[in-house]
Design a protein around this motif. Sequence first.
Motif, PDB file in Angstrom:
ATOM      1  N   GLU A 127      -2.730  73.036  64.609  1.00 58.21           N
ATOM      2  CA  GLU A 127      -2.898  74.434  65.069  1.00 58.21           C
ATOM      3  C   GLU A 127      -3.733  74.470  66.352  1.00 58.21           C
ATOM      4  O   GLU A 127      -4.647  73.664  66.542  1.00 58.21           O
ATOM      5  CB  GLU A 127      -3.633  75.254  64.008  1.00 58.21           C
ATOM      6  N   LEU A 160     -10.332  80.218  55.349  1.00 58.21           N
ATOM      7  CA  LEU A 160      -9.290  80.636  56.279  1.00 58.21           C
ATOM      8  C   LEU A 160      -8.868  82.071  55.984  1.00 58.21           C
ATOM      9  O   LEU A 160      -8.643  82.428  54.833  1.00 58.21           O
ATOM     10  CB  LEU A 160      -8.083  79.695  56.130  1.00 58.21           C
ATOM     11  N   TYR A 161      -8.778  82.875  57.029  1.00 64.04           N
ATOM     12  CA  TYR A 161      -8.404  84.279  56.872  1.00 64.04           C
ATOM     13  C   TYR A 161      -7.191  84.603  57.739  1.00 64.04           C
ATOM     14  O   TYR A 161      -7.002  84.015  58.800  1.00 64.04           O
ATOM     15  CB  TYR A 161      -9.573  85.193  57.280  1.00 64.04           C
ATOM     16  N   ASP A 162      -6.408  85.567  57.257  1.00 68.25           N
ATOM     17  CA  ASP A 162      -5.258  86.036  58.022  1.00 68.25           C
ATOM     18  C   ASP A 162      -5.672  86.883  59.206  1.00 68.25           C
ATOM     19  O   ASP A 162      -4.980  86.951  60.205  1.00 68.25           O
ATOM     20  CB  ASP A 162      -4.366  86.903  57.117  1.00 68.25           C
ATOM     21  N   LYS A 163      -6.821  87.584  58.999  1.00 66.32           N
ATOM     22  CA  LYS A 163      -7.266  88.516  60.036  1.00 66.32           C
ATOM     23  C   LYS A 163      -8.623  88.097  60.556  1.00 66.32           C
ATOM     24  O   LYS A 163      -9.314  87.308  59.935  1.00 66.32           O
ATOM     25  CB  LYS A 163      -7.370  89.935  59.449  1.00 66.32           C
ATOM     26  N   ARG A 164      -8.987  88.683  61.656  1.00 65.84           N
ATOM     27  CA  ARG A 164     -10.271  88.354  62.253  1.00 65.84           C
ATOM     28  C   ARG A 164     -11.403  89.167  61.644  1.00 65.84           C
ATOM     29  O   ARG A 164     -11.196  90.271  61.173  1.00 65.84           O
ATOM     30  CB  ARG A 164     -10.185  88.577  63.760  1.00 65.84           C
ATOM     31  N   ARG A 219     -11.099  81.000  66.042  1.00 61.55           N
ATOM     32  CA  ARG A 219      -9.911  81.855  66.138  1.00 61.55           C
ATOM     33  C   ARG A 219      -8.719  81.015  66.556  1.00 61.55           C
ATOM     34  O   ARG A 219      -8.777  80.285  67.552  1.00 61.55           O
ATOM     35  CB  ARG A 219     -10.172  82.980  67.122  1.00 61.55           C
ATOM     36  N   ARG A 260      -4.794  83.864  62.922  1.00 58.66           N
ATOM     37  CA  ARG A 260      -5.627  83.455  61.796  1.00 58.66           C
ATOM     38  C   ARG A 260      -7.022  83.030  62.285  1.00 58.66           C
ATOM     39  O   ARG A 260      -7.225  82.792  63.474  1.00 58.66           O
ATOM     40  CB  ARG A 260      -4.962  82.306  61.029  1.00 58.66           C
ATOM     41  N   GLU A 261      -7.942  82.939  61.326  1.00 55.62           N
ATOM     42  CA  GLU A 261      -9.324  82.624  61.693  1.00 55.62           C
ATOM     43  C   GLU A 261      -9.970  81.765  60.610  1.00 55.62           C
ATOM     44  O   GLU A 261      -9.915  82.074  59.432  1.00 55.62           O
ATOM     45  CB  GLU A 261     -10.101  83.933  61.845  1.00 55.62           C
ATOM     46  N   PRO A 270      -5.971  81.098  49.854  1.00 53.91           N
ATOM     47  CA  PRO A 270      -7.303  81.065  50.449  1.00 53.91           C
ATOM     48  C   PRO A 270      -8.338  80.562  49.449  1.00 53.91           C
ATOM     49  O   PRO A 270      -8.287  80.927  48.280  1.00 53.91           O
ATOM     50  CB  PRO A 270      -7.556  82.534  50.795  1.00 53.91           C
TER      51      PRO A 270
END
Length: 296
Positions: free
Chosen positions: A36, A96-100, A113, A118-119, A237
């Motif tokens: 990534e 790990l997150y889908d959004k910031r 970021r 993803r973040e 997650p």
Amino acid sequence: MRGESPAARAPYDGAMPELPEVEITARLLDRELRGEQIESVLAPGINALKTFEPPLAALEGKRIEAIRRRGKHLILDADGELTLLMHLMSAGRLQLYDKRAGPRDRTSRLLVRLEGGRELRLREFGSKQAAWVKLLRSGELEQDHALATLGPEAWPEPPPLAELLDAPRPLHALLRDQRTIAGIGRSWVDEILWGAMLSPFKRGSDLDEAEAARLREETIGVLGGALTHYDQSVSLPLPDKLPLPLQVHRHEGEPCPRCGAILQAVHFEDYVIAYCPTCQTEGRVLKDRRLSRLLR
Ligand SMILES: [Zn+2]
């Protein structure tokens, strides 16, 4: 994927990430994020970042080559010979997150970021702010004080323990000393000593050969068993609270899973050691120093 969870409601249970917890974190994130591209990296709020050269901006546009573990440290290798070295300390998580993260997220210490939105977040729960991050050139990693002072890995193949633990200190302290052997903390040390049927206060230098061999076998088996459990029960997650498969630690007052005797606890400094008096201390209940002081 997971949404925002304010610090005040974070279900942090006080379990410090040790070798199995850090290893499963590294494995899952490595599988998911290898290759990534990093868009930017921020260290918001109280600065967990302990280095200033190279700057975090050096990671912009770089690709993640690997996420791995050494002792209780997480290591993110990026191309361009850059490496993030992270320590979650007692209450951190790398998730790990889908959004910031939103502007009101006060748990984040580092935000990586990624291209695509993803973040990866190093978050820390609880009141202490101790988790830290260093951005190093890859060639400097092994010389960094944090890694250079670590003992051999407790898993999967630690060296023979008779020599390694040959010191006049109690086993529970020796096994948790990262300079002696890397990866074990206060949760898993109780499980390992219970498995090996050894007193937490037996001195390392008093181990005979059979005991040292048994302790090594239990160290490998207990840590490996925890990992197998996580491999089967945890996925992304990563939850804030991992389902630690503990049988003895924090189980004082309950019957020993091996012999049925009631598990005891002894306070030592600022934490609690759990053990089975029948299996580990020849029936002796260890004196709780805080309590005996009160009763004097
Ligand atoms: Zn027992």
